[in-house]
Design a protein around this motif. Structure first.
Motif, PDB file in Angstrom:
ATOM      1  N   SER A 186       0.814  -1.211   0.000  1.00  0.00           N
ATOM      2  CA  SER A 186       0.000   0.000   0.000  1.00  0.00           C
ATOM      3  C   SER A 186       0.850   1.265   0.000  1.00  0.00           C
ATOM      4  CB  SER A 186      -0.922   0.019   1.223  1.00  0.00           C
ATOM      5  OG  SER A 186      -0.174  -0.021   2.423  1.00  0.00           O
ATOM      6  N   MET A 187       2.163   1.112  -0.254  1.00  0.00           N
ATOM      7  CA  MET A 187       3.057   2.272  -0.286  1.00  0.00           C
ATOM      8  C   MET A 187       3.704   2.411  -1.648  1.00  0.00           C
ATOM      9  SD  MET A 187       5.008   1.993   3.394  1.00  0.00           S
ATOM     10  CE  MET A 187       4.060   1.901   4.918  1.00  0.00           C
ATOM     11  N   ASN A 188       3.746   3.628  -2.129  1.00  0.00           N
ATOM     12  CA  ASN A 188       4.427   3.911  -3.391  1.00  0.00           C
ATOM     13  C   ASN A 188       5.932   3.869  -3.149  1.00  0.00           C
ATOM     14  OD1 ASN A 188       5.564   5.032  -5.725  1.00  0.00           O
ATOM     15  ND2 ASN A 188       3.849   6.425  -6.038  1.00  0.00           N
ATOM     16  N   PRO A 189       6.652   2.923  -3.766  1.00  0.00           N
ATOM     17  CA  PRO A 189       8.098   2.806  -3.501  1.00  0.00           C
ATOM     18  C   PRO A 189       8.897   4.015  -3.963  1.00  0.00           C
ATOM     19  CG  PRO A 189       7.451   1.401  -5.345  1.00  0.00           C
ATOM     20  CD  PRO A 189       6.181   1.926  -4.744  1.00  0.00           C
ATOM     21  N   ARG A 190       8.306   4.877  -4.803  1.00  0.00           N
ATOM     22  CA  ARG A 190       9.012   6.060  -5.304  1.00  0.00           C
ATOM     23  C   ARG A 190       8.788   7.290  -4.427  1.00  0.00           C
ATOM     24  NH1 ARG A 190       6.948   3.481  -9.858  1.00  0.00           N
ATOM     25  NH2 ARG A 190       8.516   2.754 -11.351  1.00  0.00           N
ATOM     26  N   MET A 191       7.945   7.154  -3.406  1.00  0.00           N
ATOM     27  CA  MET A 191       7.650   8.276  -2.515  1.00  0.00           C
ATOM     28  C   MET A 191       8.438   8.148  -1.215  1.00  0.00           C
ATOM     29  SD  MET A 191       3.499   8.632  -3.022  1.00  0.00           S
ATOM     30  CE  MET A 191       3.338   9.932  -1.787  1.00  0.00           C
ATOM     31  N   VAL A 241       3.057   9.601   4.461  1.00  0.00           N
ATOM     32  CA  VAL A 241       2.271   9.935   5.651  1.00  0.00           C
ATOM     33  C   VAL A 241       1.464  11.213   5.424  1.00  0.00           C
ATOM     34  CG1 VAL A 241       2.410  10.505   8.111  1.00  0.00           C
ATOM     35  CG2 VAL A 241       3.929   8.764   7.146  1.00  0.00           C
ATOM     36  N   ALA A 242       2.016  12.136   4.635  1.00  0.00           N
ATOM     37  CA  ALA A 242       1.349  13.422   4.411  1.00  0.00           C
ATOM     38  C   ALA A 242       0.193  13.332   3.430  1.00  0.00           C
ATOM     39  CB  ALA A 242       2.370  14.438   3.901  1.00  0.00           C
ATOM     40  N   GLU A 243       0.152  12.288   2.608  1.00  0.00           N
ATOM     41  CA  GLU A 243      -0.835  12.225   1.526  1.00  0.00           C
ATOM     42  C   GLU A 243      -2.282  12.436   1.995  1.00  0.00           C
ATOM     43  OE1 GLU A 243      -1.270   9.633  -2.567  1.00  0.00           O
ATOM     44  OE2 GLU A 243      -0.559   8.635  -0.765  1.00  0.00           O
ATOM     45  N   PRO A 244      -2.753  11.771   3.072  1.00  0.00           N
ATOM     46  CA  PRO A 244      -4.134  12.026   3.509  1.00  0.00           C
ATOM     47  C   PRO A 244      -4.366  13.478   3.913  1.00  0.00           C
ATOM     48  CG  PRO A 244      -3.235  10.064   4.570  1.00  0.00           C
ATOM     49  CD  PRO A 244      -2.093  10.743   3.895  1.00  0.00           C
ATOM     50  N   PRO A 271      12.767  11.695  13.290  1.00  0.00           N
ATOM     51  CA  PRO A 271      12.454  12.713  12.281  1.00  0.00           C
ATOM     52  C   PRO A 271      13.256  12.554  10.991  1.00  0.00           C
ATOM     53  CG  PRO A 271      12.709  13.712  14.447  1.00  0.00           C
ATOM     54  CD  PRO A 271      13.130  12.281  14.583  1.00  0.00           C
ATOM     55  N   ASP A 272      14.536  12.161  11.105  1.00  0.00           N
ATOM     56  CA  ASP A 272      15.365  12.041   9.899  1.00  0.00           C
ATOM     57  C   ASP A 272      14.908  10.902   8.993  1.00  0.00           C
ATOM     58  OD1 ASP A 272      16.669  10.597  12.287  1.00  0.00           O
ATOM     59  OD2 ASP A 272      17.608   9.606  10.567  1.00  0.00           O
ATOM     60  N   GLN A 273      14.142   9.939   9.544  1.00  0.00           N
ATOM     61  CA  GLN A 273      13.669   8.824   8.729  1.00  0.00           C
ATOM     62  C   GLN A 273      12.556   9.250   7.769  1.00  0.00           C
ATOM     63  OE1 GLN A 273      13.075   6.184  12.245  1.00  0.00           O
ATOM     64  NE2 GLN A 273      14.307   4.688  11.120  1.00  0.00           N
ATOM     65  N   ALA A 274      12.043  10.462   7.934  1.00  0.00           N
ATOM     66  CA  ALA A 274      11.015  10.968   7.023  1.00  0.00           C
ATOM     67  C   ALA A 274      11.532  11.106   5.605  1.00  0.00           C
ATOM     68  CB  ALA A 274      10.494  12.321   7.521  1.00  0.00           C
ATOM     69  N   GLU A 275      12.852  11.248   5.452  1.00  0.00           N
ATOM     70  CA  GLU A 275      13.443  11.452   4.128  1.00  0.00           C
ATOM     71  C   GLU A 275      13.733  10.140   3.402  1.00  0.00           C
ATOM     72  OE1 GLU A 275      13.725  14.382   2.819  1.00  0.00           O
ATOM     73  OE2 GLU A 275      13.068  15.426   4.635  1.00  0.00           O
ATOM     74  N   PRO A 285      10.416   3.581   1.398  1.00  0.00           N
ATOM     75  CA  PRO A 285       9.907   2.374   2.086  1.00  0.00           C
ATOM     76  C   PRO A 285      10.884   1.200   2.108  1.00  0.00           C
ATOM     77  CG  PRO A 285       8.175   3.345   0.755  1.00  0.00           C
ATOM     78  CD  PRO A 285       9.426   4.121   0.453  1.00  0.00           C
ATOM     79  N   HIS A 286      11.655   1.015   1.011  1.00  0.00           N
ATOM     80  CA  HIS A 286      12.544  -0.150   0.962  1.00  0.00           C
ATOM     81  C   HIS A 286      13.695  -0.059   1.956  1.00  0.00           C
ATOM     82  CE1 HIS A 286      14.882   2.566  -1.698  1.00  0.00           C
ATOM     83  NE2 HIS A 286      15.919   1.889  -1.231  1.00  0.00           N
ATOM     84  N   GLU A 287      13.894   1.121   2.546  1.00  0.00           N
ATOM     85  CA  GLU A 287      14.978   1.309   3.507  1.00  0.00           C
ATOM     86  C   GLU A 287      14.551   0.965   4.938  1.00  0.00           C
ATOM     87  OE1 GLU A 287      17.743   4.767   2.377  1.00  0.00           O
ATOM     88  OE2 GLU A 287      15.791   5.417   1.597  1.00  0.00           O
ATOM     89  N   PHE A 288      13.339   0.441   5.089  1.00  0.00           N
ATOM     90  CA  PHE A 288      12.820   0.100   6.407  1.00  0.00           C
ATOM     91  C   PHE A 288      12.576  -1.402   6.511  1.00  0.00           C
ATOM     92  CE2 PHE A 288      11.693   4.495   5.796  1.00  0.00           C
ATOM     93  CZ  PHE A 288      11.877   5.075   7.050  1.00  0.00           C
ATOM     94  N   SER A 289      12.576  -1.890   7.743  1.00  0.00           N
ATOM     95  CA  SER A 289      12.209  -3.281   8.000  1.00  0.00           C
ATOM     96  C   SER A 289      10.685  -3.424   7.936  1.00  0.00           C
ATOM     97  CB  SER A 289      12.702  -3.705   9.390  1.00  0.00           C
ATOM     98  OG  SER A 289      11.995  -2.987  10.400  1.00  0.00           O
ATOM     99  N   GLY A 290      10.201  -4.677   7.969  1.00  0.00           N
ATOM    100  CA  GLY A 290       8.759  -4.906   7.923  1.00  0.00           C
ATOM    101  C   GLY A 290       8.036  -4.257   9.083  1.00  0.00           C
ATOM    102  N   GLY A 291       8.595  -4.354  10.276  1.00  0.00           N
ATOM    103  CA  GLY A 291       7.969  -3.736  11.441  1.00  0.00           C
ATOM    104  C   GLY A 291       7.942  -2.226  11.345  1.00  0.00           C
ATOM    105  N   GLN A 292       9.026  -1.628  10.819  1.00  0.00           N
ATOM    106  CA  GLN A 292       9.059  -0.173  10.651  1.00  0.00           C
ATOM    107  C   GLN A 292       8.052   0.279   9.592  1.00  0.00           C
ATOM    108  OE1 GLN A 292      13.309   0.090   9.848  1.00  0.00           O
ATOM    109  NE2 GLN A 292      13.634   1.192  11.781  1.00  0.00           N
ATOM    110  N   ARG A 293       7.897  -0.498   8.525  1.00  0.00           N
ATOM    111  CA  ARG A 293       6.904  -0.140   7.504  1.00  0.00           C
ATOM    112  C   ARG A 293       5.488  -0.193   8.082  1.00  0.00           C
ATOM    113  NH1 ARG A 293      10.478  -2.716   3.582  1.00  0.00           N
ATOM    114  NH2 ARG A 293       9.444  -4.735   3.865  1.00  0.00           N
TER     115      ARG A 293
END
Length: 334
Positions: free
Chosen positions: A109-114, A120-123, A150-154, A157-165
């Motif tokens: 449900s996440m755009n890998p290019r975003m 998170v801001a989309e809604p 806060p720095d993880q906002a940049e 999605p592929h840079e996170f683990s399953g739990g972080q996603r």
């Protein structure tokens, strides 16, 4: 929680049938798949109701219908006592803002290019008139609430683990301050070591904001930890409903007992009665007569083959079961 408190969401006699068609140019309906057949329940503020059952029981169809991703064939959906089926465009927009979802696979449900900040801001961008600076502050606050820096906002999605996603998915679901969140197998795709973290996060957020959850799950340990009430579904119907630990302490329907016996015991020394069900769940296209569970039920009686059981209230609480074993009138019917 008191039954006098008005439900956030109330489902009354929900039916969802899918047509089965034949032909290419001249399609005709030859039958109906009864995915959900006369299901009713209510969820109050701050409560979690879990729908439990095998694949094909109708749990996900209920969730999709609540999210308005599917249209009901029959029944009513009430939000704070108002019929959602009669909502106008602005009321439907408000309903969709108030009812959010967290799915089993956040990656899907996440755009890998975003970047995460945009996900998170989309809604907020679509549904509010907040300025860019206000949205940025809100996104950082949401990420902090779910345990991300806060720095993880940049990051992507592929840079996170399953739990972080999954934490990101929770942050996005919270963006519009919803009143109800549909949790569709929210921890089943995660490693066991991460599941407890996400479940604790969801419980903490629920306590903090008074959120209500409709959870779809099959892991009974997760269900017991998360739920204020549990509804057991079989072939599109709720066969047993109970509040709190009542269902686990005193399962009554033979299908519920079979599910419990298949789960791992809470303690290695605990002795659990082994109940092995024969066959597979019948097709919702052609459900059995009488009680839908009778072809697999080890306690089936003759009346079960002919007459659908009615809902029986057991004890002083909210425990309900649809089974002839607990119906004093079943003998007279037979």
């Amino acid at each position: 929680m008191s039954a006098s408190v008005e439900p956030v969401l109330e489902v009354q006699n929900m039916k969802k049938y899918f047509p089965v068609t034949r032909g290419l140019a001249m399609q005709r309906t030859v039958g109906w798949v009864r995915a959900v057949d006369d299901v009713s329940f209510a969820i109050r503020p701050g409560e979690t109701l879990s729908l439990v059952g095998e694949s094909g029981a109708g749990k996900t169809t209920v969730a999709k219908t609540v999210l308005l991703l599917e249209q009901m064939t029959g029944g009513s959906l009430l939000f704070h006592g108002k019929n959602v089926g009669k909502f106008g465009r602005s009321e439907l927009k408000e309903y969709r803002s108030n009812v959010q979802a967290v799915f089993q696979d956040p990656w899907g449900s996440m755009n890998p290019r975003m970047r995460v900040k945009s996900i998170v801001a989309e809604p907020l961008v679509v549904n509010t008139s907040l300025s860019r600076a206000e949205i940025h502050r809100k996104v950082l606050d949401l990420l902090a609430q779910v345990g991300l820096r806060p720095d993880q906002a940049e990051l992507y999605p592929h840079e996170f683990s399953g739990g972080q996603r999954q934490r990101i998915a929770v942050a996005r679901a919270l963006a519009l301050n919803p009143q109800l969140v549909v949790l569709d197998e929210p921890v089943s795709a995660l490693d066991v070591s991460i599941r407890a973290q996400i479940m604790n996060l969801l419980r903490d957020i629920q306590t903090r904001y008074g959120l209500s959850y409709l959870m779809i799950a099959h892991n009974l340990a997760t269900v017991r930890y998360m739920s204020h009430a549990v509804a057991i579904m079989y072939l599109g119907e709720i066969v047993e409903y109970a509040e709190g630990d009542a269902l686990f302490d005193n399962p009554m329907h033979p299908y519920t007992k079979a599910l419990m016996s298949a789960a791992l015991p809470a303690h290695p020394d605990e002795v659990v009665e082994e109940i092995v069900l024969s066959g597979e769940m019948p097709s919702p296209l052609n459900p059995p007569n009488g009680c839908h569970f009778h072809p697999r039920c080890p306690a089936a009686m003759e009346v079960c083959r002919r007459v659908a059981p009615r809902v029986i209230r057991v004890g002083e609480g909210q425990h309900q079961v649809s089974c002839h074993l607990y119906d004093d009138e079943a003998g007279a019917i037979a």
